[in-house]
Enzyme design. Structure first.
Site, PDB file in Angstrom:
ATOM      1  N   SER A 131       0.835  -1.196   0.000  1.00  0.00           N
ATOM      2  CA  SER A 131       0.000   0.000   0.000  1.00  0.00           C
ATOM      3  C   SER A 131       0.865   1.240   0.000  1.00  0.00           C
ATOM      4  O   SER A 131       2.057   1.188   0.271  1.00  0.00           O
ATOM      5  CB  SER A 131      -0.898   0.012   1.233  1.00  0.00           C
ATOM      6  OG  SER A 131      -0.163   0.446   2.361  1.00  0.00           O
ATOM      7  N   LYS A 132       0.206   2.330  -0.314  1.00  0.00           N
ATOM      8  CA  LYS A 132       0.926   3.585  -0.379  1.00  0.00           C
ATOM      9  C   LYS A 132       1.485   3.980   0.984  1.00  0.00           C
ATOM     10  O   LYS A 132       2.485   4.662   1.081  1.00  0.00           O
ATOM     11  CB  LYS A 132      -0.015   4.649  -0.946  1.00  0.00           C
ATOM     12  CG  LYS A 132      -0.549   4.168  -2.297  1.00  0.00           C
ATOM     13  CD  LYS A 132      -1.548   5.081  -2.979  1.00  0.00           C
ATOM     14  CE  LYS A 132      -1.891   4.471  -4.352  1.00  0.00           C
ATOM     15  NZ  LYS A 132      -2.790   5.283  -5.149  1.00  0.00           N
ATOM     16  N   ARG A 133       0.826   3.520   2.020  1.00  0.00           N
ATOM     17  CA  ARG A 133       1.268   3.812   3.379  1.00  0.00           C
ATOM     18  C   ARG A 133       2.591   3.116   3.714  1.00  0.00           C
ATOM     19  O   ARG A 133       3.346   3.567   4.556  1.00  0.00           O
ATOM     20  CB  ARG A 133       0.211   3.365   4.406  1.00  0.00           C
ATOM     21  CG  ARG A 133      -1.005   4.233   4.477  1.00  0.00           C
ATOM     22  CD  ARG A 133      -0.779   5.558   5.195  1.00  0.00           C
ATOM     23  NE  ARG A 133       0.122   5.498   6.332  1.00  0.00           N
ATOM     24  CZ  ARG A 133       0.693   6.564   6.860  1.00  0.00           C
ATOM     25  NH1 ARG A 133       0.462   7.755   6.359  1.00  0.00           N
ATOM     26  NH2 ARG A 133       1.499   6.455   7.906  1.00  0.00           N
ATOM     27  N   ASP A 134       2.800   1.960   3.052  1.00  0.00           N
ATOM     28  CA  ASP A 134       4.002   1.183   3.374  1.00  0.00           C
ATOM     29  C   ASP A 134       5.278   1.995   3.166  1.00  0.00           C
ATOM     30  O   ASP A 134       6.275   1.780   3.840  1.00  0.00           O
ATOM     31  CB  ASP A 134       4.078  -0.080   2.506  1.00  0.00           C
ATOM     32  CG  ASP A 134       3.101  -1.145   2.994  1.00  0.00           C
ATOM     33  OD1 ASP A 134       2.589  -1.004   4.122  1.00  0.00           O
ATOM     34  OD2 ASP A 134       2.858  -2.109   2.258  1.00  0.00           O
TER      35      ASP A 134
END
Length: 514
Positions: free
Chosen positions: A262-265
């Site tokens: 995910s982009k959060r990673d």
RNA sequence: GCCGCGUUGGUCAAGGGGUUAAGACGCCUCCCUUUCACGGAGGAGUCACGGGUUCGAAUCCCGUACGUGGUACCA
């Protein structure tokens, strides 16, 4: 056989991450390998998620990667427009045809009613009730209401959607290019919305219609779409005939340290997930948490390496080759050898690919980007030819383009700090005298070249009876400040006679303090 | 919960009935170099589990476990 036509169909809602780029890449490789066309279609059917700039950003990424389409919103093509919002008028007739043929129906349930249904039908065994064959006859739709009522509601312009009527107990199966046979029980699939209340199609209707209209022959998409494949299969069957349906390839997901990447990673684990930095995200992140992730580009990756590492994440050609140019990828790519299982992204390996490409490519290929890096850090580069020679000298120790700065600044400016630990124990009066005398020796050299620099140094060391190795170590700290870089004498040669002497003089003053 | 898809070292992976189960990244040791890299030589580390089928299973079948995706008028 008709010409191969593939498409990448992103929704312009934010940054383009690794998984998206890999999907583009596989599309591109497959198209080029088969002499086909690569199309980019913008799937912006969700008007609530419209993000300004996102579409342009996608093309910026594709351009950086060198994966430009033959047809798209920016370069047009025979099937324009390529933006679904501009194709809105096309979808309604297909929805109506489905209704007419009994494969779909109008549904008038309000969001509140849907929510109520999910509460009413919720049980321990069925925590997430679907709008499916089991409940549809208890909802408000053209299947449960009389024809007159339906007509009345429609005439009043009441907001409504069109849903597919999933058949009962039918096995829907198809052959996926990656997974082979995949099958579903139609009773377990819900009545997906095809046309939304605002008149826009959902993804489900839009892909099928546009893939047909655009004559797509092979459809690649992430595996997250596999679950809704039965809906698409049915739509193809009802609308255009299975014989015209593209061949599907559901690509395995790229995983992060915890689940689907995910982009959060990125911020969480400290590695890039976007091809190029997505400015909006950065702005948001900066406001909220004061942190942001660089894209692969900003992080110092070469597009050649980025493409290469992505290609190998889920595919290999069965040989031991790992470094491929885009031409080699096109030559060797085959969808049959794409893995079925998801692959966890490994940043260490990603860096290795970049390192290999920095070594492999001629400096001229990335010199400009490195120069910009230096300029941004207030180091002026006046002689590009000399700069190139320096980059050649240090390239093998640079994993990322950004590493060039630390590996080469000292050719442009004297050290600011010295690695004290490395010389403390070695520094004494004898060494001091050696370097003092070395400056006068060097002063006398009129033809400043490697042989003389090294020769004088070693001769003096022998004369003073001091171990050469230790002196070299110190000399390096004097010139560079730390234990990095090419051979010391080479560095001295590059920075020149006066600069070398100046740095020795400087060090003599500073080292006396140790 | 239900449905789909998966499962070879820490990671990427080859191998698809008989192999000492390749290779790469990372890690460790050594050589090269009194720097850092590059390069070279080694090393540790693996077929999720349980049943079958078979003379023989990492490979085929069935279960289980685990992971993962979906389960929106998002894509």
């Amino acid at each position: 056989m008709s010409k191969v036509r593939v498409r990448f169909a992103p929704s312009p809602t934010g940054g383009l991450h690794i998984g998206g780029v890999r999907t583009v890449l596989y599309n591109y490789l497959f198209a080029k390998k088969n002499g086909g066309d690569f199309i980019v279609r913008i799937e912006d059917t969700d008007q609530t998620r419209f993000v300004p700039g996102a579409e342009q950003y996608i093309f910026d990424c594709l351009k950086w990667c060198g994966l430009m389409p033959n047809e798209s919103t920016i370069n047009g093509g025979p099937h324009a427009p390529y933006r679904q919002s501009e194709r809105k008028h096309l979808y309604k007739q297909y929805a109506e045809q489905l209704i007419k043929d009994g494969f779909a129906y109008y549904a008038f349930d309000t969001p509140n009613e849907l929510e109520q249904m999910r509460i009413d039908f919720k049980t321990v065994d069925n925590p997430l009730p679907q709008y499916d064959g089991k409940v549809r006859m208890q909802m408000r739709n053209s299947l449960t209401l009389s024809a007159d009522e339906v007509k009345k509601i429609l005439d009043e312009n009441t907001r409504h959607v069109v849903r597919i009527k999933m058949p009962a107990e039918e096995t829907i199966s198809f052959t996926d290019m990656i997974h082979d046979e995949v099958s579903f029980n139609s009773s377990l699939v819900d009545d997906k919305v095809l046309l939304k209340a605002d008149g826009m199609p959902t993804y489900h209707l839009a892909v099928v219609v546009d893939d047909f209209l655009m004559e797509i022959t092979h459809a690649f998409r992430g595996e997250e779409w596999l679950s809704s494949a039965p809906v698409h299969i049915l739509l193809w069957k009802y609308l255009f005939g299975l014989e015209h349906m593209p061949q599907w390839a559901h690509l395995p997901l790229i995983m992060g340290p915890s689940g689907k990447l995910s982009k959060r990673d990125g911020v969480k684990y400290g590695f890039p997930v976007f091809a190029i930095n997505w400015p909006q995200t950065t702005a948001e992140k900066n406001l909220k948490t004061n942190e942001f992730t660089d894209g692969f580009k900003e992080k110092g990756f070469l597009p050649e390496a980025f493409i290469n590492l992505l290609a190998l994440l889920g595919w290999n050609d069965g040989t031991e080759q790992e470094i491929y140019s885009i031409e080699e990828l096109i030559e060797n790519f085959s969808i049959e050898r794409v893995h079925t299982a998801g692959a966890k992204f490994d940043y260490e390996k990603a860096k290795w690919f970049n390192h290999e490409w920095i070594k492999k490519l001629p400096v001229s290929n990335y010199q400009q980007r490195v120069k910009e890096l230096f300029v941004s850090k207030n180091v002026k580069i006046n002689d590009d030819a000399h700069f190139k020679k320096i980059l050649d000298l240090v390239k093998e120790r640079c994993v990322l383009l950004t590493d060039f700065f630390d590996q080469a600044v000292f050719f442009y400016q004297p050290p600011i700090v010295y690695d004290e630990e490395s010389i403390k124990s070695k520094w004494d009066d004898a060494k001091h005298d050696f370097f003092k005398e070395l400056t006068s020796k060097y002063n006398g050299i009129s033809d400043w070249n490697l042989n003389l620099i090294e020769g004088e140094f070693k001769a003096l060391a022998t004369e003073k009876n001091i171990k050469i190795g230790e002196l070299q170590m110190i000399f390096r700290i004097i010139l560079v400040g730390s234990k990095i870089g090419p051979g010391v004498f080479v560095i001295a040669e590059y920075i020149g006679n006066t600069e070398t002497i100046s740095r020795i003089d400087n060090a003599l003053i500073n080292f006396s303090l140790f």
